[in-house]
Design a protein around this motif. Structure first.
Motif, short mmCIF file in Angstrom:
data_model
loop_
_atom_site.label_atom_id
_atom_site.label_comp_id
_atom_site.label_asym_id
_atom_site.label_seq_id
_atom_site.Cartn_x
_atom_site.Cartn_y
_atom_site.Cartn_z
N GLN A 12 -13.92 -5.66 -2.04
CA GLN A 12 -13.63 -7.06 -1.71
C GLN A 12 -12.96 -7.22 -0.36
O GLN A 12 -12.75 -8.35 0.09
CB GLN A 12 -12.72 -7.66 -2.80
N ALA A 13 -12.61 -6.12 0.29
CA ALA A 13 -11.90 -6.22 1.56
C ALA A 13 -12.82 -6.77 2.65
O ALA A 13 -13.97 -6.36 2.78
CB ALA A 13 -11.36 -4.85 1.97
N ASP A 14 -12.28 -7.69 3.43
CA ASP A 14 -13.04 -8.27 4.54
C ASP A 14 -12.26 -8.18 5.84
O ASP A 14 -12.64 -8.77 6.84
CB ASP A 14 -13.36 -9.74 4.22
N ALA B 26 -2.12 -2.17 -4.67
CA ALA B 26 -2.86 -2.68 -3.51
C ALA B 26 -3.25 -4.15 -3.70
O ALA B 26 -3.13 -4.96 -2.77
CB ALA B 26 -4.09 -1.82 -3.25
N ARG B 27 -3.69 -4.49 -4.91
CA ARG B 27 -4.10 -5.88 -5.17
C ARG B 27 -2.94 -6.85 -5.00
O ARG B 27 -3.11 -7.97 -4.53
CB ARG B 27 -4.69 -6.00 -6.58
N ALA C 60 -4.90 -6.31 -0.87
CA ALA C 60 -5.71 -5.24 -0.29
C ALA C 60 -6.59 -4.62 -1.36
O ALA C 60 -6.31 -4.73 -2.56
CB ALA C 60 -4.80 -4.17 0.34
N ASP C 61 -7.66 -3.98 -0.91
CA ASP C 61 -8.54 -3.25 -1.82
C ASP C 61 -8.50 -1.78 -1.40
O ASP C 61 -8.19 -1.47 -0.24
CB ASP C 61 -9.97 -3.78 -1.73
N VAL C 62 -8.80 -0.88 -2.32
CA VAL C 62 -8.72 0.55 -2.01
C VAL C 62 -9.90 1.31 -2.60
O VAL C 62 -10.51 0.89 -3.60
CB VAL C 62 -7.40 1.17 -2.54
N VAL D 48 -6.92 7.79 0.21
CA VAL D 48 -6.95 6.37 -0.16
C VAL D 48 -7.42 5.59 1.06
O VAL D 48 -6.77 5.63 2.11
CB VAL D 48 -5.58 5.86 -0.62
N VAL D 49 -8.54 4.92 0.92
CA VAL D 49 -9.05 4.05 1.98
C VAL D 49 -8.52 2.65 1.70
O VAL D 49 -8.82 2.06 0.65
CB VAL D 49 -10.59 4.04 2.03
#
Length: 396
Positions: A180-182, A205-206, A210-212, A223-224
């Motif tokens: 979902q990260a943009d 993160a949520r 943020a998304d991971v 972890v990205v």
């Protein structure tokens, strides 16, 4: 044949079975009409999928009659009903929508059957119970299979990022995972904790928008981190998120790669983070997490070409392209052990002139030459610049 209890005695019911077979078609038609009247999402679906769902409902009615005939010899299984529909149907309607269809089917069976034969009430109740549980089982199995597939795909994506893949395939793969990260993206590397908690990583993160992507590669955890939305201070936001995730890593160095624009460029961040992690042990008590660029000198000394180029671009080239006396002043200042008096004597200028030039240097490269760590970094940058100029013939 199903037996019903009447006045304490089991009674054979062949007449019920014959009657059920006679009304099956009429009941299926009435059920389709009720679906159209009560479920807006069903009304708005394409004709092909409406027909598929109608087939599921019709098969459900037929299965009730088969179940009623012999519930022990032929247990009702939801997978058999859904087998009449295309595979993508299970992915196109949710469990809630499936239960709504089941509710309509059961209601129609109750209204039609119990109106004529109230003594079938127990059979209808058992049927609806088995129907609901079996449908839930179908979706539970699908969710479990999807979870295993997602885990394998996530591991593949993380491996691709770490190995340096930059193709658009990464973007399509993370889209399949529900990425979902943009906004901006960075890679966080550290040791694997004794108790892995990827769900905790995702939850934390949520909370920070943020998304991971999480990957375990032996003793190393990757972890990205990707921001949900673009922001003016992406680097600070990603560092805040990485700091919150620090608790989910094992002891030892924790390195955050540079921020990139999208997940398709995440391999660039990963490459820098890997290089920094390899040399992080050379720094006493590094912060957790440590920016990979904070270890540029050590990375350059270890042979990282990206670090060498970064140091040239950030520190050497801006000074070399500015006033000629700034580069020579910095070199003299560092060679003289950061002594203003010794530098002024070597350059035959006043100490205040040296101070002014050092201030100008700090404004240009955003590093304070009087700071020991910055001085070490700049010493390496000057050496790299001299080597580069000698090899290229520039500024000789």
């Amino acid at each position: 044949m199903l037996q019903l209890e009447q006045a304490g005695q089991p009674v054979e019911t062949p007449k019920h079975l014959a009657w059920l077979n006679s009304i099956a078609g009429e009941l299926a038609t009435a059920t389709l009409i009720r679906l159209d009247e009560t479920l807006p999402w069903y009304r708005n679906m394409p004709p092909v999928r409406r027909a598929a769902i109608g087939g599921v409902a019709q098969t459900g009615i037929t299965s009730f009659i088969s179940w009623y005939k012999d519930p022990k010899a032929q247990p009702w299984v939801a997978a058999d009903v859904f087998g009449s529909a295309p595979r993508e149907l299970l992915r196109s309607i949710s469990l809630q929508e499936t239960l709504q269809v089941i509710q309509v089917v059961v209601e129609m069976v109750e209204e039609t059957v119990l109106k004529e034969h109230p003594d079938l009430h127990t059979a209808v109740l058992k049927y609806s119970r088995d129907l609901a549980f079996s449908a839930a089982d179908v979706y539970a199995r699908a969710a479990e299979a999807r979870g295993l597939w997602d885990a394998r795909l996530e591991a593949l994506v993380v491996d691709s990022i770490i190995s340096g893949e930059t193709s658009q395939e990464i973007s399509s793969r993370v889209a399949a995972l529900g990425w979902q990260a943009d906004g901006a993206v960075a890679v966080l590397l550290g040791s694997t904790p004794s108790s892995e908690d990827p769900d905790g990583v995702r939850k934390t993160a949520r909370k920070l928008a943020a998304d991971v992507l999480v990957g375990i590669q032996g003793r190393r955890q990757v972890v990205v981190v990707g921001l949900m939305e673009p922001t003016n201070d992406a680097e600070a936001k990603i560092y805040e998120t990485a700091s919150a995730l620090e608790q989910y890593f094992g002891s030892g160095p924790l390195v955050l790669g540079p921020t990139v624009l999208s997940v398709s460029d995440a391999s660039k961040s990963a490459k820098a983070a890997l290089s920094a992690l390899a040399v992080a042990a050379t720094v006493d008590s590094p912060t957790r997490p440590t920016h990979a660029d904070k270890l540029l000198p050590e990375r350059a000394l270890s042979g990282d070409p990206l670090a060498k180029q970064s140091m040239l671009d950030k520190y050497y080239t801006p000074l070399a392209d500015s006033q000629s006396d700034l580069l020579s002043t910095l070199r003299a200042y560092l060679d003289c052990g950061r002594s203003l008096e010794a530098t002024s004597k070597q350059l035959f200028v006043h100490a205040n002139t040296v101070r002014y030039r050092l201030k100008r240097i700090q404004e240009i490269i955003i590093e304070n030459p009087t700071d020991p760590r910055s001085a070490f970094m700049l010493q390496i940058a000057l050496a790299l610049g001299a080597i580069s100029d000698s090899e290229s013939g520039v500024r000789r």
